[in-house]
Design a protein around this motif. Structure first.
Motif, mmCIF file in Angstrom:
data_model
loop_
_atom_site.group_PDB
_atom_site.id
_atom_site.type_symbol
_atom_site.label_atom_id
_atom_site.label_comp_id
_atom_site.label_asym_id
_atom_site.label_seq_id
_atom_site.Cartn_x
_atom_site.Cartn_y
_atom_site.Cartn_z
ATOM 1 N N ALA A 179 -7.073 2.442 2.108
ATOM 2 C CA ALA A 179 -6.378 1.201 2.450
ATOM 3 C C ALA A 179 -6.387 0.164 1.326
ATOM 4 O O ALA A 179 -7.176 0.226 0.384
ATOM 5 C CB ALA A 179 -6.925 0.576 3.724
ATOM 6 N N THR A 180 -5.468 -0.777 1.474
ATOM 7 C CA THR A 180 -5.345 -1.931 0.589
ATOM 8 C C THR A 180 -5.465 -3.175 1.449
ATOM 9 O O THR A 180 -4.891 -3.229 2.543
ATOM 10 C CB THR A 180 -3.981 -1.927 -0.138
ATOM 11 O OG1 THR A 180 -3.857 -0.713 -0.880
ATOM 12 C CG2 THR A 180 -3.852 -3.113 -1.078
ATOM 13 N N TYR A 181 -6.203 -4.166 0.950
ATOM 14 C CA TYR A 181 -6.398 -5.424 1.669
ATOM 15 C C TYR A 181 -5.964 -6.569 0.772
ATOM 16 O O TYR A 181 -6.205 -6.535 -0.432
ATOM 17 C CB TYR A 181 -7.872 -5.618 2.038
ATOM 18 C CG TYR A 181 -8.395 -4.562 2.980
ATOM 19 C CD1 TYR A 181 -8.493 -4.811 4.346
ATOM 20 C CD2 TYR A 181 -8.795 -3.320 2.505
ATOM 21 C CE1 TYR A 181 -8.977 -3.839 5.209
ATOM 22 C CE2 TYR A 181 -9.272 -2.336 3.368
ATOM 23 C CZ TYR A 181 -9.361 -2.606 4.714
ATOM 24 O OH TYR A 181 -9.835 -1.648 5.570
ATOM 25 N N ARG A 229 -8.082 -5.770 -2.467
ATOM 26 C CA ARG A 229 -9.145 -4.769 -2.412
ATOM 27 C C ARG A 229 -8.492 -3.421 -2.230
ATOM 28 O O ARG A 229 -7.783 -3.193 -1.247
ATOM 29 C CB ARG A 229 -10.136 -5.043 -1.286
ATOM 30 C CG ARG A 229 -11.270 -4.033 -1.257
ATOM 31 C CD ARG A 229 -12.457 -4.467 -0.431
ATOM 32 N NE ARG A 229 -12.157 -4.844 0.915
ATOM 33 C CZ ARG A 229 -12.287 -4.046 1.976
ATOM 34 N NH1 ARG A 229 -12.692 -2.799 1.835
ATOM 35 N NH2 ARG A 229 -12.013 -4.503 3.169
ATOM 36 N N ASN A 272 -6.620 -10.599 0.619
ATOM 37 C CA ASN A 272 -7.430 -11.684 1.173
ATOM 38 C C ASN A 272 -8.095 -11.271 2.489
ATOM 39 O O ASN A 272 -8.145 -12.023 3.449
ATOM 40 C CB ASN A 272 -6.581 -12.944 1.363
ATOM 41 C CG ASN A 272 -6.042 -13.447 0.046
ATOM 42 O OD1 ASN A 272 -6.698 -13.383 -0.974
ATOM 43 N ND2 ASN A 272 -4.798 -13.920 0.072
ATOM 44 N N GLY A 273 -8.579 -10.032 2.530
ATOM 45 C CA GLY A 273 -9.309 -9.532 3.682
ATOM 46 C C GLY A 273 -8.450 -8.945 4.786
ATOM 47 O O GLY A 273 -8.988 -8.383 5.734
ATOM 48 N N GLN A 274 -7.141 -9.030 4.683
ATOM 49 C CA GLN A 274 -6.255 -8.478 5.715
ATOM 50 C C GLN A 274 -5.704 -7.144 5.259
ATOM 51 O O GLN A 274 -5.115 -7.034 4.183
ATOM 52 C CB GLN A 274 -5.115 -9.434 6.025
ATOM 53 C CG GLN A 274 -5.580 -10.712 6.673
ATOM 54 C CD GLN A 274 -4.411 -11.594 7.068
ATOM 55 O OE1 GLN A 274 -3.317 -11.483 6.540
ATOM 56 N NE2 GLN A 274 -4.657 -12.468 8.025
ATOM 57 N N LYS A 275 -5.860 -6.141 6.120
ATOM 58 C CA LYS A 275 -5.402 -4.795 5.796
ATOM 59 C C LYS A 275 -3.880 -4.734 5.798
ATOM 60 O O LYS A 275 -3.226 -5.269 6.688
ATOM 61 C CB LYS A 275 -5.954 -3.800 6.816
ATOM 62 C CG LYS A 275 -5.633 -2.369 6.508
ATOM 63 C CD LYS A 275 -6.269 -1.438 7.525
ATOM 64 C CE LYS A 275 -5.952 0.013 7.222
ATOM 65 N NZ LYS A 275 -6.574 0.893 8.219
ATOM 66 N N LEU A 276 -3.335 -4.086 4.773
ATOM 67 C CA LEU A 276 -1.890 -3.899 4.683
ATOM 68 C C LEU A 276 -1.505 -2.602 5.388
ATOM 69 O O LEU A 276 -2.224 -1.611 5.316
ATOM 70 C CB LEU A 276 -1.443 -3.807 3.225
ATOM 71 C CG LEU A 276 -1.718 -4.998 2.321
ATOM 72 C CD1 LEU A 276 -1.177 -4.722 0.928
ATOM 73 C CD2 LEU A 276 -1.097 -6.252 2.880
ATOM 74 N N ASP A 288 0.866 -1.173 0.000
ATOM 75 C CA ASP A 288 0.000 0.000 0.000
ATOM 76 C C ASP A 288 0.906 1.228 0.000
ATOM 77 O O ASP A 288 1.895 1.275 0.732
ATOM 78 C CB ASP A 288 -0.905 0.004 1.237
ATOM 79 C CG ASP A 288 -1.841 1.192 1.238
ATOM 80 O OD1 ASP A 288 -2.907 1.098 0.612
ATOM 81 O OD2 ASP A 288 -1.494 2.227 1.851
#
Length: 174
Positions: free
Chosen positions: A140-142, A163, A144-148, A134
């Protein structure tokens, strides 16, 4: 610590997949079991030829195929966006103040409405694998559902879902 039989990276003993190369820790590159170990429950050996397998990416792998292309499947779109890899790809949208266009322009996919920043994230080629980072985006950037965390890279594997804000992209290696 356990040493990966593929790349030699030191991993915590609890890991079954190498955090560096994404390969199973219990299987050697030739498909054989390590001399001092047995596979953990649910792990199977590869039956294909190791040299053929290295040239063709598999789901979940962190290694690139020989074509060095990515297929970006944007949710809600019929056809993937095909991207030729360079050392670093910036994902974002056109910046009308500076007239800069990122390497992967997501503007045609309603990026602004979905919260994609002009310089949202980067995909970086490193050691014949990919990492995603990110770039300090507002939404934000995710993976597999985990925020970077901003400016911290993570391994990107074939089949991962990114995402960017609310724009969802499945990544496949070609």
């Amino acid at each position: 610590m356990a040493k990966c039989v593929h790349c030699g990276h030191e991993n915590p003993d609890t890991e079954i997949i190498c955090t560096h190369c994404g390969m199973l820790m219990t299987i050697k590159p030739d498909g054989e079991l390590p001399e001092n170990g047995t596979p953990k429950e649910g792990v199977t050996r590869r039956l294909d030829n190791a040299s053929d397998a290295a040239a063709v990416p598999r789901w979940g792998t962190a290694r690139l195929g020989t074509e060095r292309k990515l297929l970006l499947h944007v949710r809600g779109q019929d056809h993937p966006l095909v991207v030729n890899l360079t050392d670093k790809l910036i994902l974002g949208r056109f910046n009308d103040e500076t007239n800069e266009t990122p390497e992967v322009n997501l503007e045609p996919y309603d990026a602004q409405t979905l919260g994609v920043s002009r310089r949202h994230a980067a995909i970086v080629v490193e050691d014949d694998g990919l990492k995603v980072m990110d770039l300090g985006s507002q939404n934000a950037t995710y993976i597999n559902g985990q925020k970077l965390f901003a400016q911290q890279s993570r391994i990107l594997r074939d089949g991962d879902e990114l995402r960017l804000g609310n724009l969802v992209i499945r990544i496949n290696f070609a």
